[in-house]
Design an enzyme around this catalytic site. Structure first.
Site, PDB file in Angstrom:
ATOM      1  N   GLU A  78       1.008  -0.873   0.069  1.00 51.37           N
ATOM      2  CA  GLU A  78      -0.087  -0.292  -0.080  1.00 51.37           C
ATOM      3  C   GLU A  78       0.984   1.206   0.216  1.00 51.37           C
ATOM      4  OE1 GLU A  78      -3.864  -0.137   2.106  1.00 51.37           O
ATOM      5  OE2 GLU A  78      -3.919  -1.915   1.409  1.00 51.37           O
TER       6      GLU A  78
HETATM    7  C1  FAD Z   1       3.105  -9.354   0.339  1.00 48.10           C
HETATM    8  C2  FAD Z   1       3.048  -7.914  -1.097  1.00 48.10           C
HETATM    9  C3  FAD Z   1       1.623  -8.061  -1.412  1.00 48.10           C
HETATM   10  C4  FAD Z   1       1.328  -7.508  -2.084  1.00 48.10           C
HETATM   11  N1  FAD Z   1      -0.111  -7.600  -2.823  1.00 48.10           N
HETATM   12  C5  FAD Z   1      -0.275  -6.435  -3.813  1.00 48.10           C
HETATM   13  C6  FAD Z   1      -1.808  -6.914  -4.529  1.00 48.10           C
HETATM   14  O1  FAD Z   1      -3.672  -7.307  -3.743  1.00 48.10           O
HETATM   15  N2  FAD Z   1      -2.122  -5.893  -5.363  1.00 48.10           N
HETATM   16  C7  FAD Z   1      -0.831  -5.128  -6.098  1.00 48.10           C
HETATM   17  O2  FAD Z   1      -1.417  -4.632  -7.118  1.00 48.10           O
HETATM   18  N3  FAD Z   1       0.315  -5.450  -5.709  1.00 48.10           N
HETATM   19  C8  FAD Z   1       0.691  -5.598  -3.973  1.00 48.10           C
HETATM   20  N4  FAD Z   1       1.666  -5.593  -3.529  1.00 48.10           N
HETATM   21  C9  FAD Z   1       2.859  -4.413  -4.813  1.00 48.10           C
HETATM   22  C10 FAD Z   1       3.711  -3.534  -3.609  1.00 48.10           C
HETATM   23  O3  FAD Z   1       2.874  -2.671  -3.478  1.00 48.10           O
HETATM   24  C11 FAD Z   1       4.804  -3.092  -3.692  1.00 48.10           C
HETATM   25  O4  FAD Z   1       5.853  -4.613  -4.185  1.00 48.10           O
HETATM   26  C12 FAD Z   1       5.057  -2.137  -3.920  1.00 48.10           C
HETATM   27  O5  FAD Z   1       4.029  -0.612  -4.348  1.00 48.10           O
HETATM   28  C13 FAD Z   1       6.737  -1.509  -4.421  1.00 48.10           C
HETATM   29  O6  FAD Z   1       6.416  -1.869  -4.804  1.00 48.10           O
HETATM   30  P1  FAD Z   1       8.542  -3.003  -5.578  1.00 48.10           P
HETATM   31  O7  FAD Z   1       7.549  -4.408  -4.385  1.00 48.10           O
HETATM   32  O8  FAD Z   1       8.289  -3.367  -7.021  1.00 48.10           O
HETATM   33  O9  FAD Z   1       9.401  -1.992  -4.539  1.00 48.10           O
HETATM   34  P2  FAD Z   1      10.156  -0.904  -6.019  1.00 48.10           P
HETATM   35  O10 FAD Z   1       9.221  -0.741  -6.189  1.00 48.10           O
HETATM   36  O11 FAD Z   1      11.053  -1.516  -6.312  1.00 48.10           O
HETATM   37  O12 FAD Z   1      10.208   0.219  -4.529  1.00 48.10           O
HETATM   38  C14 FAD Z   1      12.045  -0.232  -4.143  1.00 48.10           C
HETATM   39  C15 FAD Z   1      12.230   0.140  -2.704  1.00 48.10           C
HETATM   40  O13 FAD Z   1      12.674   2.218  -3.594  1.00 48.10           O
HETATM   41  C16 FAD Z   1      11.965   3.206  -2.495  1.00 48.10           C
HETATM   42  N5  FAD Z   1      11.536   3.488  -3.509  1.00 48.10           N
HETATM   43  C17 FAD Z   1      10.946   3.446  -5.443  1.00 48.10           C
HETATM   44  N6  FAD Z   1      10.483   4.842  -5.640  1.00 48.10           N
HETATM   45  C18 FAD Z   1      10.946   5.907  -4.639  1.00 48.10           C
HETATM   46  C19 FAD Z   1      11.309   7.261  -4.868  1.00 48.10           C
HETATM   47  N7  FAD Z   1      10.617   7.746  -5.891  1.00 48.10           N
HETATM   48  N8  FAD Z   1      11.000   7.956  -3.935  1.00 48.10           N
HETATM   49  C20 FAD Z   1      11.962   6.876  -2.790  1.00 48.10           C
HETATM   50  N9  FAD Z   1      12.076   5.507  -2.902  1.00 48.10           N
HETATM   51  C21 FAD Z   1      11.510   5.211  -3.355  1.00 48.10           C
HETATM   52  C22 FAD Z   1      10.587   1.928  -2.183  1.00 48.10           C
HETATM   53  O14 FAD Z   1       9.685   3.264  -1.484  1.00 48.10           O
HETATM   54  C23 FAD Z   1      11.234   0.857  -1.690  1.00 48.10           C
HETATM   55  O15 FAD Z   1      11.779   1.105  -0.427  1.00 48.10           O
HETATM   56  C24 FAD Z   1       2.176  -6.429  -3.401  1.00 48.10           C
HETATM   57  C25 FAD Z   1       3.474  -6.838  -2.673  1.00 48.10           C
HETATM   58  C26 FAD Z   1       3.290  -7.856  -1.588  1.00 48.10           C
HETATM   59  C27 FAD Z   1       5.192  -8.061  -1.139  1.00 48.10           C
END
Ligand code: FAD
Length: 808
Positions: free
Chosen positions: A503
């Site tokens: 989220e």
């Molecule tokens: C257990 C689990 C359940 C989930 N459930 C759902 C679901 O039901 N539906 C759905 O659609 N998604 C779901 N997600 C996806 C979740 O919303 C994403 O994992 C999340 O948005 C982060 O994306 P990413 O994991 O690709 O990390 P990345 O986007 O690769 O980010 C990695 C890190 O970089 C940081 N970062 C990236 N850009 C910036 C910026 N501009 N400024 C500062 N920091 C930044 C992030 O905060 C994070 O710490 C789920 C994820 C998990 C792990």
């Protein structure tokens, strides 16, 4: 009067006018009166008086005439802003404008209206909601065996899935007319919190269908036909929903998703030439995805053949797709850190869907991002905050008891100051988190979609959950590390990064959303200025810009004047409609709110558009706003609870902590402020008497830690709403059983240890010691029974699991 006296008089008058945020005409009138007095009493030399009056008539007075001021100042400035301000994409604008603002806007504005806060209704559950918590939720918690779920089965047992569906857990937000429970946000939050205190995997399973997903989107944007079809089925659990936004290449930057739909015509269920969409997508991390029967999908829609109109790129669009549709691939699972709620990837290859599967039908095509952003605020206000508090309450109750039951160096470990300090943090943070949880749920119940406040609570509560759980793990030592049915904290510890990431991952939420969106939405003038810059109607834009610009100027002057006054007086004269211990805290929050507003304006002024990329600065502003929000929620809670005397240590701990953190962070912002002159000036205005707030004192630590280690009304209040097991067959039940027994036997155990000191031969053999104590008339038979019962209960609590070799 001397020149110095005149200067002093002018400064005081200007300060009073600025602090009062008076309109421009009052400034002009005051200036004219001041000049007349100066003329009258000092008889300035003939050459000075006409010069000063000419400046007044030629420069100041015309500024009071709106058309002249707009033509001379506002219109050229607006033209300059249009040139230099970076263009904003539609998705950025939609995200910024989504949702509403609430108490956080009061804090952002520098002069919070305390009448509004204390006038908010008390949090209350209806009889029906309370009955659900005491009935089905209590029963569900009793059915949950977290070790079986997380280790043996890797899923909730079938009877639990059936129970969740039958009792309507998946339809808490669905209106009754569609067969749902139609619960308030407060009740929804209470349910997730209670389940989370028992099993994180079960809490996530309950929380997702009630958060951002098909039901929430259908409620607000669905067509009548879609609502009638899906909502009753979702409420009954006949459909299991999921929502798929995240792609491998688009995580935090979800709006950049490569998943595509193309408008076309095809045969559908035997019907030829149906207008629809051909979809290709690759999603991952989708909660409930592997078992979903209906998949909410976000994709970018294109119309290359212009079947809908002129535009080709129609933008992000949302659809509901039954998972049995040909081309949908679903079912494999991720393993989210051993918390086995259903989560996995899914794909679609050339999946053809008719247009009426688009949420909201044709008229909602391309509005997906706005729909998602608007709906996110409600769910984000409830789900993860409730889950975090569930974990916090579990830590309070269980670790507090454990610290009294576990003995080392002949004392309960909670009596050692280092452990006491950690216990105090667990209690103080949980009190604060719970206050913010309920406070924000109330905003949702009042009809708000608090986009900034929801980001604050999501970020702050998951971060404090992390601190609380880490402290709890430290206190349990090895018992927290060895996983097994006896370990009540290990799985919560493993789940921490999940709450941090989902989220809106926390690093991004802190750096970009809380302050990035807050600066635009909560500031009284910035959004109006931005809208004027983007407005194509020039005459309307100049008028709006002029009003906003001069309003902004008055606002900044007023914050500067108030900041120095509040700093000098320690905010002692700020009127606050409350008595008792919360009184001074409300005044202090006002002081820091003014300081925040002033420094934040200075940052926007000096950094302009580059502030967006200065994430360290915006992250720190997010922290200040967050801590002021948390402190406000705490004093509201204390007042709502009727100012209980025993909760004063919790109130003081939480408020001292928040104020100290907020003030310290403002200092760090100034230390790193790009303009050193501005930093020096702001430092003088905001901290004329230096820093005023310190960390919670040791006395507060003792009060908070003690509160966790023995049964009391305050401990009950702090842990109210969590699941407390009544059976000694599980870990929490054993702690509940042991705590009163151990407390009852403490004096007797001291006597026993004195006996052992005198008769070293008894060392190590507990039965021999008790028998000796009975034999030497140190214990009566009843007392011996008490000591034996305490010892057995303690042994049951401190035992850890072991498994046959080869099991792992
Ligand atoms: C257990 C689990 C359940 C989930 N459930 C759902 C679901 O039901 N539906 C759905 O659609 N998604 C779901 N997600 C996806 C979740 O919303 C994403 O994992 C999340 O948005 C982060 O994306 P990413 O994991 O690709 O990390 P990345 O986007 O690769 O980010 C990695 C890190 O970089 C940081 N970062 C990236 N850009 C910036 C910026 N501009 N400024 C500062 N920091 C930044 C992030 O905060 C994070 O710490 C789920 C994820 C998990 C792990």
């Amino acid at each position: 009067m001397s020149a110095i006296a005149w200067i002093l008089l002018a400064v005081v008058a200007a300060w009073a006018l600025a602090a009062g945020r008076v309109p421009g005409v009052v400034w002009a009138a005051a200036l004219a009166a001041g000049l007349a007095l100066w003329d009258m009493f000092t008889h300035p030399s003939a050459s000075w008086s006409p010069v000063v009056w000419s400046v007044f008539f030629v420069v100041i007075l015309p500024l009071m005439l709106a058309p002249l001021r707009r033509a001379l100042i506002s219109a050229p400035l607006l033209r300059l802003f249009r040139r230099i301000m970076p263009a904003m994409s539609d998705t950025e604008r939609e995200a910024l404008e989504a949702g509403t603002v609430w108490w956080e806007a009061e804090l952002f504005g520098g002069d919070p209206n305390w009448e509004e806060l204390f006038g908010l209704p008390l949090p209350a559950l209806s009889t029906e909601e309370q009955a659900f918590l005491d009935g089905p939720v209590e029963k569900l918690c009793a059915m949950l065996d977290d070790w079986d779920i997380t280790h043996e089965r890797g899923d909730l047992p079938p009877e639990v899935w059936r129970f969740l569906k039958k009792q309507g857990f998946f339809g808490m937000i669905v209106p009754k007319k569609f067969g749902g429970l139609e619960f308030s946000a407060q009740a929804h939050s209470a349910v997730v919190m209670k389940v989370a205190s028992r099993s994180i995997a079960a809490a996530v399973t309950v929380m997702v269908p009630n958060s951002l997903g098909p039901a929430e989107l259908l409620l607000h944007y669905g067509t009548d036909k879609q609502k009638k079809h899906y909502l009753p089925r979702l409420a009954r659990g006949q459909e299991v929903p999921c929502f798929a936004l995240t792609s491998p290449e688009a995580g935090s930057d979800a709006s950049a998703m490569p998943d595509r739909g193309v408008v076309c015509r095809d045969t559908f269920k035997g019907k030829k030439n149906v207008l629809g969409i051909r979809l290709n997508w690759e999603k991952r991390y989708i909660t409930l995805g592997p078992v979903a029967t209906v998949l909410g999908l976000a994709f970018r829609l294109f119309d290359p053949e212009h079947l809908l109109g002129e535009e080709e790129d129609l933008g992000i669009t949302l659809a509901l797709i039954p998972t049995g549709t040909p081309g949908v691939k679903i079912g494999t699972r991720h393993n989210p850190l051993n918390i086995p709620f259903q989560n996995g990837p899914n794909w679609g290859e050339n999946v053809f869907i008719p247009f009426d599967w688009v949420i909201g039908g044709r008229e909602r095509v391309g509005q997906g991002w706005r729909m998602l952003m608007e709906s996110l605020a409600a769910g984000r206000s409830i789900s993860l905050p409730a889950l975090s508090v569930g974990a916090g309450k579990l830590a309070c109750r269980a670790t507090g008891a454990y610290a009294r039951i576990r003995r080392q160096f002949k004392l309960p470990i909670g009596k050692f100051e280092a452990v006491e300090e950690a216990l105090a943090r667990i209690a103080g943070y949980t009190y604060m988190m719970d206050a913010a949880r309920s406070f924000t749920a109330r905003a949702v119940d009042l009809g708000e979609k608090p986009s900034v406040a929801s980001a604050i609570v999501k970020y702050q509560l998951t971060e404090h959950m992390r601190r609380v759980v880490n402290d709890a793990m430290d206190i349990q030592g090895g018992a927290g590390i060895c996983l097994g049915p006896r370990n009540f904290m290990g799985r919560v510890y493993q789940a921490l990064p999940i709450s941090i990431t989902v989220e809106g991952a926390n690093l991004l939420t802190r750096a970009l959303i809380v302050y990035g969106q807050g600066a635009v939405r909560c500031h009284p003038y910035v959004l109006k200025e931005m809208q004027a810059v983007a407005d194509k109607d020039v005459s309307r834009a100049v008028k709006v810009f002029d009003d906003a610009l001069f309003g902004h100027l008055r606002y900044t002057l007023s914050n500067a004047a108030r900041a120095i006054w509040l700093g000098v007086t320690g905010a002692r004269l700020v009127p606050v409609p409350v008595d008792g211990p919360a009184y001074r805290y409300a005044q202090r929050i006002t002081r820091l709110s003014t300081a925040f507003a002033l420094i934040s304006d200075a940052a926007m002024l000096t950094l302009g558009g580059t502030l967006k990329r200065k994430e360290k600065i915006s992250g720190r502003f997010a922290d200040v706003l967050g801590f002021l929000y948390l402190a406000s929620a705490v004093i509201k809670r204390f007042e709502d609870d009727g100012r209980p005397e025993e909760d004063v240590p919790l109130l003081r701990f939480a408020c001292d902590y928040c104020l100290h953190e907020a003030e310290k962070t403002l200092v760090v912002i100034l230390k790193n402020f790009p303009s050193r002159f501005a930093a020096w000036l702001l430092g003088g205005l905001v901290f004329p008497a230096g820093r005023l707030y310190t960390v919670p004192g040791d006395a507060m630590d003792i009060g908070c830690a003690r509160l966790l280690m023995e049964p009391s009304p305050a401990r009950e209040r702090l842990t109210q709403g969590m699941y407390v097991s009544k059976t000694t067959r599980d870990a929490i039940g054993r702690l509940e059983d042991a705590l009163p027994k151990v407390i009852a036997a403490e004096t007797l155990e001291r006597r026993l240890s004195q006996l052992v000191e005198q008769q070293p031969l008894l060392h190590g053999d507990f039965e021999a010691q008790v028998n000796a104590a009975v034999g030497q008339k140190i214990f009566s038979a009843a007392e011996a029974k008490l000591v034996r019962a305490a010892c057995a209960a303690r042994r049951a609590v401190i035992a850890v699991d072991d498994f046959p070799a080869g099991k792992f």
